[in-house]
Structures are given as structure tokens and as C-alpha cells.
Design an enzyme around this catalytic site. Structure first.
Site, PDB file in Angstrom:
ATOM      1  N   CYS A 112      -1.799  -6.750   2.081  1.00 57.48           N
ATOM      2  CA  CYS A 112      -1.222  -7.762   2.958  1.00 57.48           C
ATOM      3  C   CYS A 112      -1.799  -9.145   2.659  1.00 57.48           C
ATOM      4  O   CYS A 112      -1.546  -9.713   1.605  1.00 57.48           O
ATOM      5  CB  CYS A 112      -1.408  -7.342   4.421  1.00 57.48           C
ATOM      6  SG  CYS A 112      -0.298  -8.130   5.586  1.00 57.48           S
ATOM      7  N   HIS A 113      -2.597  -9.712   3.570  1.00 59.85           N
ATOM      8  CA  HIS A 113      -3.237 -11.009   3.344  1.00 59.85           C
ATOM      9  C   HIS A 113      -4.591 -10.875   2.639  1.00 59.85           C
ATOM     10  O   HIS A 113      -5.222 -11.869   2.324  1.00 59.85           O
ATOM     11  CB  HIS A 113      -3.429 -11.747   4.675  1.00 59.85           C
ATOM     12  CG  HIS A 113      -2.164 -12.301   5.244  1.00 59.85           C
ATOM     13  ND1 HIS A 113      -1.249 -11.518   5.894  1.00 59.85           N
ATOM     14  CD2 HIS A 113      -1.662 -13.557   5.244  1.00 59.85           C
ATOM     15  CE1 HIS A 113      -0.234 -12.273   6.290  1.00 59.85           C
ATOM     16  NE2 HIS A 113      -0.459 -13.516   5.905  1.00 59.85           N
TER      17      HIS A 113
END
Length: 183
Positions: A112-113
Site C-alpha cells: 500500500c503506502h
């Protein structure tokens, strides 16, 4: 997956605001495969998760990043969440810790991030990665080849886009950690 990683020690690096499921599912997969896992953070005590739209549970920290050394671990996992990697990439100690895994060609898994922290190491030039779509420009500017795929593996670097990709991410993470150093 049972005991596939019984001789492996894995670090999960998080700061307050990590996406809870992106921590708990990889942790479960690693432990199910027999890995010894340490939760590393910027401070001691507990670290607080983000659960979709609000604060989640707290989890005990095993070691502060200032006292951690990548040489003591076989692999690194970087969960996402917007706040988490932003805090980590502002910490030179955290960036140095992550860089140590690149230096030794050890597996790194980021979802994800999570790849935001990888940018600060300067090690993404020419690497193929994926992430949450909003990081595409940042990763491309860091020299990475960004693709929109469920899971991407590039010489021991495992990346995925979001919590929906967790089953594929966890499978590849365990596989790459089992393979070990990627010279």
C-alpha cells in the site's frame, strides 16, 4: 506454509498510524510459517494502528529502531497506512535501517503506502514496484518502474497495492523470505 521460515528472523517496521490489517495479516502469515518476528518502531512501548477510518488497536514494540540493526534480521516488512510511512521516512534512523536490507540484498515486503519509506533509501532506481495508486508519481520520480498489479516481485522486493492484495502479498512475502538473500 508451516515451518517454511523456522530459521528466519523478520522485522516489521511501523510507526503510529499503520494500516492494521496490513500488519496483522503479514504477521500471522510469518508466524504461521515459523518465523521469529520483531515489531520495530520509532519509540518503545506500544504502537497504534489505524483501522480503515479510525484508530485501531495498540501493539507492543519489541525494539526501537535506533537500537535495531538490519544485520540481525533475514527480512523486512513495511505495512502501509498513510501516516505510518510518512513518519518513518522522516526518521533517518528508520531510513538507515531499511537501507541495511537493500545493502545486504535481503528480502523486503512493502504494501500500500509502505513503499513511500523505500523512496528515501535511494534504492528504487530501475526496480519494478507497485503500491497504492497515489504513490505512482513519487515512485516513478524515484526511478522505479510502477505497475498496477496485485503483487510485484523484483529481486527479493515484494510490493502490493492495498488490503485486497494481502493473500497474494503474504504468499509471495513468505516465498521470497524463504529463498533468502537475492544477490
Amino acid at each position: 506454509m508451516e515451518n517454511k521460515l523456522s530459521n528466519k528472523k523478520v522485522a516489521i517496521l511501523v510507526a503510529d498510524g499503520f494500516e492494521e490489517v496490513e500488519f496483522t495479516k503479514p504477521l500471522e502469515a510469518l508466524q504461521s510459517a515459523g518465523a521469529n518476528v520483531d515489531v520495530i518502531s520509532l519509540h518503545d512501548g506500544e504502537v497504534k494502528a489505524w483501522a480503515e477510518k479510525d484508530w485501531g488497536k495498540t501493539y507492543p514494540v519489541d525494539k526501537v529502531v535506533s537500537e535495531a540493526n538490519a544485520k540481525d534480521y533475514d527480512a523486512l516488512v513495511l505495512p502501509g497506512g498513510v501516516m505510518n510511512p510518512d513518519h518513518l521516512r522522516e526518521s533517518q534512523e528508520a531510513v538507515n535501517f531499511v537501507s541495511g536490507f537493500f545493502d545486504d540484498s535481503k528480502p523486503i515486503a512493502a504494501i500500500c503506502h509502505g513503499p513511500w519509506t523505500l523512496i528515501e533509501t535511494g534504492e528504487l532506481k530501475g526496480r519494478t514496484v507497485t503500491s497504492y495508486p497515489s504513490l505512482k508519481t513519487d515512485l516513478t520520480n524515484a526511478g522505479a518502474n510502477w505497475v498496477d498489479k496485485e503483487v510485484v516481485v523484483d529481486n527479493g522486493l515484494v510490493t502490493s497495492r492495498n488490503p485486497n492484495d494481502l493473500p497474494a502479498f503474504c504468499r509471495k512475502m513468505v516465498e521470497e523470505i524463504g529463498e533468502g538473500i537475492h544477490a
